[in-house]
Design an enzyme around this catalytic site. Sequence first.
Site: not given
Length: 471
Positions: A38-40, A205, A273, A321, A445
């Site tokens: 599944g990875g990160v 930031e 990353r 992903a 709608h």
Amino acid sequence: MKTQLTVLGGGPGGYAAAFLAADLGMQVTLIDREPRLGGVCLLRGCIPSKALLHVAKTLADARHLDDWGVSFPPPVIDIDKVRQRKEKVIATLTGGLKQLAAKRKVQVIQARAAFENSHTLKLTPVAGGTLADDRVEFDHCILATGSLPTRLPAFELPTPRVMDSTGALELTDVPESLLVVGGGYIGLEMGTVYAALGSRVTVVELTDGLLPGADRDLVKPLHKKLEKDFSAIYLNTKVAALEDLGEAIEVTFDGDVEQKVQQFSRVLLSVGRTPNTAGLGLENTKVQINKKGFVEVDNRCRTAEEAILAIGDVAGEPMLAHKAAHEGKTAVEALAGRPAVFNPRAIPGVVFTDPEIAWTGLTETQAKQEGRKVEIAQFPWAALGRAQAVGRTEGVTKWIVDPESQRVLGCGLVGYAAGDLIAEATLAIEMGAQVADVAETIHPHPTFSETLAFAAEVHLGTATDLYRPKR
Ligand code: NAD
């Protein structure tokens, strides 16, 4: 041991490649150092964060009902149960991947692997495991080793109070206060989770706005909302020092902050990353790494080494992903001799905050940077029936249109479920649709999807849900 195709890395790129290759008749070995596939994305990224954001969203929706005269007592949060539920989601999905691999006869090996040469990987067991064979020889290898949180060694204090995204997703507790360093995807998503669970969240930031790179008109409504949900947002600011006081982390800020020294229960470092190429023995192959640290690939995911292909985060931005999975399939199709290329017109990006932000194709910011002439068509959600009905009127939908061909080149959205709405825009861009094609497509709608058609109508001057004086 010999295999036709070895895939190194079991994340969404790697397993998509391995499974498609097996479906196309190749003999496939999939290697990952983790015990689970599944990875990160699945184990400590997209999926667990979405499980926690679901909790955050439901809490926020419940609070929001106050405006309708429905109120609940303050929630009682059993953090162990929240964590267990998140783990259950991961276990179900990774269990599914294990079965899918077995059904396809993909051999899964848990090991650390490094290239000895262009056709051989040397394997080292992990976590006390044993290996039947310590070498794999392959005809082709697809490198899908992903990325790691970018490190800030000066700030990595040996205390669980300073965490990366993996630590934040472990959700050991709900800290009284949390400082998020980096106002990007991860910082804002995890900040949203912790704020909803009751932490006082501060974001710092470096640049002059949250989500640098995203169009400012999309970020604005989110920024406004986060100013209410978070205790502070410091822009143009960096962390000058971190000190572990035992009971708290003392942070010294350098920038637009009045109180330069503050204490926080926890600190999340989320400043980007980095592609994961270290320790792979790539120097024993002809694989080239570019200045940004990504493996160099062509549009069929081939590296400079004929036997080795690379996909996903390790092979370039955007580190997402869905881009990895598409590249994985392209790489396998190229190996199978099919005329496949990875040449998308649009790759959607979604930030799963509340409201969500999503964009695809060309952004207005990019167009400006490239000096490219575009027309912008915007529809404010305040004029949308559905948005009024659910009290979510802060959204905006916009198309970026080519003035000559009238084709839609890009789309940006901020608002409720923007991440789902962006799929239609991506299809329109991939299909080369003109703005009139979108406007003339009947949208159901009352839904948020109507804003895509209405923004197109604004462009054509046929929108009836807004009044625009004649030009
Ligand atoms: P990011 O690149 O999105 O954001 C990092 C932020 O940190 C930027 O705003 C940057 O200006 C800021 N920054 C850098 N150095 C700093 C410093 N010293 N002090 C303060 N701020 C600093 O990175 P991320 O949020 O860590 O996410 C990494 C990657 O993971 C993303 O690029 C994305 O590809 C992927 N991701 C995607 C999703 C999603 O698709 N929803 C969610 C999470 C992560």
